[in-house]
Design an enzyme around this catalytic site. Structure first.
Site, PDB file in Angstrom:
ATOM      1  N   GLU A  64      -0.551 -17.800  13.805  1.00  0.00           N
ATOM      2  CA  GLU A  64      -0.620 -19.040  14.521  1.00  0.00           C
ATOM      3  C   GLU A  64      -0.362 -19.342  15.842  1.00  0.00           C
ATOM      4  O   GLU A  64      -1.162 -19.797  16.704  1.00  0.00           O
ATOM      5  CB  GLU A  64       0.141 -19.950  13.601  1.00  0.00           C
ATOM      6  CG  GLU A  64      -0.188 -20.132  12.032  1.00  0.00           C
ATOM      7  CD  GLU A  64       0.565 -18.816  11.446  1.00  0.00           C
ATOM      8  OE1 GLU A  64       0.705 -17.858  11.722  1.00  0.00           O
ATOM      9  OE2 GLU A  64       1.041 -19.340  10.294  1.00  0.00           O
ATOM     10  N   CYS A  96       6.772 -21.066  12.626  1.00  0.00           N
ATOM     11  CA  CYS A  96       5.152 -21.412  12.973  1.00  0.00           C
ATOM     12  C   CYS A  96       5.030 -22.909  12.966  1.00  0.00           C
ATOM     13  O   CYS A  96       4.203 -23.485  13.320  1.00  0.00           O
ATOM     14  CB  CYS A  96       3.953 -20.497  12.032  1.00  0.00           C
ATOM     15  SG  CYS A  96       3.992 -18.982  12.650  1.00  0.00           S
ATOM     16  N   ALA A 175     -11.402  21.795  -9.104  1.00  0.00           N
ATOM     17  CA  ALA A 175     -11.328  23.026  -8.640  1.00  0.00           C
ATOM     18  C   ALA A 175     -11.847  24.062  -9.539  1.00  0.00           C
ATOM     19  O   ALA A 175     -12.018  23.850 -10.896  1.00  0.00           O
ATOM     20  CB  ALA A 175      -9.891  23.316  -8.118  1.00  0.00           C
ATOM     21  N   ALA A 177     -11.375  27.713 -11.575  1.00  0.00           N
ATOM     22  CA  ALA A 177     -10.379  28.263 -12.137  1.00  0.00           C
ATOM     23  C   ALA A 177      -9.486  29.297 -11.083  1.00  0.00           C
ATOM     24  O   ALA A 177      -8.079  29.180 -11.303  1.00  0.00           O
ATOM     25  CB  ALA A 177     -10.459  29.089 -13.272  1.00  0.00           C
ATOM     26  N   THR A 209       0.191  20.692  -3.277  1.00  0.00           N
ATOM     27  CA  THR A 209      -1.144  20.578  -2.389  1.00  0.00           C
ATOM     28  C   THR A 209      -0.937  20.939  -1.019  1.00  0.00           C
ATOM     29  O   THR A 209      -1.636  21.692  -0.487  1.00  0.00           O
ATOM     30  CB  THR A 209      -1.600  18.980  -2.578  1.00  0.00           C
ATOM     31  OG1 THR A 209      -1.520  18.506  -3.727  1.00  0.00           O
ATOM     32  CG2 THR A 209      -2.626  18.593  -1.422  1.00  0.00           C
ATOM     33  N   LEU A 318       1.235  15.716 -10.125  1.00  0.00           N
ATOM     34  CA  LEU A 318       2.078  14.572  -9.481  1.00  0.00           C
ATOM     35  C   LEU A 318       1.134  13.351  -9.840  1.00  0.00           C
ATOM     36  O   LEU A 318       1.468  12.137 -10.064  1.00  0.00           O
ATOM     37  CB  LEU A 318       2.110  14.805  -8.000  1.00  0.00           C
ATOM     38  CG  LEU A 318       2.815  13.525  -7.159  1.00  0.00           C
ATOM     39  CD1 LEU A 318       4.196  13.562  -7.744  1.00  0.00           C
ATOM     40  CD2 LEU A 318       2.803  14.112  -5.697  1.00  0.00           C
ATOM     41  N   GLY A 320      -1.000  12.994 -12.286  1.00  0.00           N
ATOM     42  CA  GLY A 320      -0.732  12.614 -13.603  1.00  0.00           C
ATOM     43  C   GLY A 320       0.531  11.926 -13.903  1.00  0.00           C
ATOM     44  O   GLY A 320       0.633  10.948 -14.834  1.00  0.00           O
TER      45      GLY A 320
HETATM   46  C1  AOF Z   1       2.603 -16.494   9.134  1.00  0.00           C
HETATM   47  N1  AOF Z   1       1.744 -15.784  10.212  1.00  0.00           N
HETATM   48  O1  AOF Z   1       1.115 -14.115  11.057  1.00  0.00           O
HETATM   49  C2  AOF Z   1       2.816 -13.914   9.601  1.00  0.00           C
HETATM   50  C3  AOF Z   1       3.773 -14.529   8.614  1.00  0.00           C
HETATM   51  O2  AOF Z   1      10.042 -11.214  10.608  1.00  0.00           O
HETATM   52  P1  AOF Z   1       9.131 -12.152  10.890  1.00  0.00           P
HETATM   53  O3  AOF Z   1       9.863 -13.250  11.629  1.00  0.00           O
HETATM   54  O4  AOF Z   1       7.773 -11.862  11.599  1.00  0.00           O
HETATM   55  O5  AOF Z   1       8.621 -13.061   9.628  1.00  0.00           O
HETATM   56  C4  AOF Z   1       7.904 -12.204   8.573  1.00  0.00           C
HETATM   57  C5  AOF Z   1       7.541 -13.059   7.449  1.00  0.00           C
HETATM   58  O6  AOF Z   1       6.654 -14.116   8.053  1.00  0.00           O
HETATM   59  C6  AOF Z   1       6.656 -12.476   6.610  1.00  0.00           C
HETATM   60  O7  AOF Z   1       7.353 -11.720   5.454  1.00  0.00           O
HETATM   61  C7  AOF Z   1       5.753 -13.561   5.954  1.00  0.00           C
HETATM   62  O8  AOF Z   1       6.285 -14.399   4.974  1.00  0.00           O
HETATM   63  C8  AOF Z   1       5.626 -14.440   7.207  1.00  0.00           C
HETATM   64  N2  AOF Z   1       4.266 -13.724   8.100  1.00  0.00           N
HETATM   65  N3  AOF Z   1       3.522 -15.601   8.503  1.00  0.00           N
HETATM   66  O9  AOF Z   1       2.783 -17.900   9.163  1.00  0.00           O
HETATM   67  C9  AOF Z   1       1.996 -14.648  10.428  1.00  0.00           C
HETATM   68  N4  AOF Z   1       2.874 -12.621   9.728  1.00  0.00           N
HETATM   69 ZN    ZN Z   2       4.778 -17.520  11.037  1.00  0.00          ZN
END
Ligand code: AOF
Ligand code: ZN
Length: 380
Positions: A64, A96, A175, A177, A209, A318, A320
């Protein structure tokens, strides 16, 4: 907040579908923002887009904010399309909701609520309190979730989203045998694996692996697309048997070895691996056979390494183990049109199943041809 279905939109509102699609496409374009979600944002004035933004990961501006900056003065009275509910907490980057209020936007349109308890509905409430209309387009919810399967899994199930990739012959062998396995699947399939690795926060394998295939497990420059960052490559190696001259050390990107053995010899080998710039950690929990406890490994990757999406590329034992513990969300099988016979190595090793009711079950999500192979994606 109003919840609206697409077929209830009329007149000018038809543009909302286009703008929401674009916000989702911007989010989808981000390879990984973990532990944060992939988020895209479009600011529009009627049919016209006046700003776009996306989120590139921890510490970077949220989608945003990037879109508001991009729109400048034209943000005022605009309609905001964002692929996830806007945040209201002051985290690493500031709320935001606050930024949208200050910019004077008219309306915010989202497909899904943020599962992060810091936000989870409080973002919508903050917007409503600020006098901004909020609309949720419910028909876009599954598309919005699909872009952030790992982020939703983190909060809804407290684990990462796990993909298991396997390549097999028509008769389910991986693979001969004698161990020869290069190359069961063709070049197109292997290129596709690169694109799955690129989306993954971690690629997990076992020492078996590493010893038999000597893989690098990194993202390489394929189809002209430059790799953006590298996944964390994780080797489950209980006794630290990985030779220090393995090819895995030659490729760029972070490495993590998890072991559970004890004694001076293992400690010495841990030091030798650390000298090769790898992280080496002892996983406290082990099962009766001394194998790393898979659920604990996933918890460690989620909590300490910020992984939302994990890819398993491992041998039958792993792989499995992941299946029998019910920890695979998505099984990706490349089926090569070859027959290797009953002496070939089996796809998965997980003990006897005594009744059909107990057989692990998946549903087919897609089937796509890659060169001569067929990629089948199964989901739980
Ligand atoms: C939004 N827009 O582009 C993202 C959001 O550690 P911060 O402050 O960056 O916050 C991370 C959290 O913010 C993330 O876990 C999610 O809940 C929200 N992310 N939210 O509106 C964004 N990246
Ligand atoms: Zn945000």
């Amino acid at each position: 907040m109003l919840e609206i279905s697409n077929h209830d939109l009329s007149g000018e509102e038809a543009y909302w579908l286009v703008h929401m699609q674009q916000a989702l496409a911007l989010a989808e374009n981000v390879t990984s923002a973990s532990p944060n979600p992939r988020v895209g944002c479009v600011l529009a004035d009627g049919s016209e887009v006046v700003g776009t933004g996306w989120h590139l990961g921890t510490g970077e501006p949220h989608a945003e904010r990037m879109a508001l900056l991009n729109a400048g003065d034209r943000a005022k009275n605009s309609t905001v399309f964002v692929s996830l509910e806007p945040c209201c907490h002051v985290g690493r980057t500031g709320s935001c909701v606050e930024a949208l209020r200050e910019a004077g936007v008219a309306r915010v349109i989202i497909p899904v609520i943020d599962p992060n308890p810091l936000v989870a509905g409080k973002g919508v409430q903050g917007l409503v309190d600020a006098g901004i209309d909020v609309i949720r387009l419910i028909d876009f919810e599954s598309q919005a979730r699909a872009i952030n399967l790992g982020f939703f899994k983190r909060y809804e199930s407290k684990r990462p989203y796990v993909r298991l990739k396997l390549a097999m012959s028509m008769d389910g062998r991986t693979a001969l045998a004698n161990g020869e396995s290069k190359w069961i699947s063709g070049t197109e399939s292997r290129k596709d694996v690169q694109s799955i690795r690129r989306l993954s926060d971690a690629v997990v394998t076992g020492v078996g692996t590493v010893l038999s295939d000597n893989p690098q497990l990194n993202v390489r420059d394929s189809a002209g697309v430059k790799p953006v960052g590298q996944p964390l490559r994780v080797v489950l190696d209980t006794q630290l048997r990985t030779p220090v001259d393995s090819r895995i050390f030659d490729a760029a990107g972070p490495l993590l070895f998890l072991f559970s053995g004890e004694g001076d010899a293992v400690v010495d080998r841990a030091e030798a691996l650390r000298a090769r710039t790898a992280n080496v950690e002892r996983v406290k929990v082990c099962d009766a056979e001394g194998r790393a406890d898979i659920a604990s490994v996933l918890k460690l990757l989620l909590e300490d390494y910020g992984c939302n999406e994990v890819l398993i590329e491992a041998g039958a034992t792993l792989a499995g183990g992941f299946i029998s513990e019910g920890l695979v969300d998505e099984l990706i099988i490349y089926l090569a049109p070859k027959l290797l016979g009953s002496d070939g190595r089996p796809l998965l090793d997980f003990g006897e199943i005594t009744s059909m009711d107990l057989a692990p079950r998946f549903a087919i999500a897609s089937a796509t041809q890659f060169g001569e192979d067929l990629r089948i994606v199964f989901k739980r």
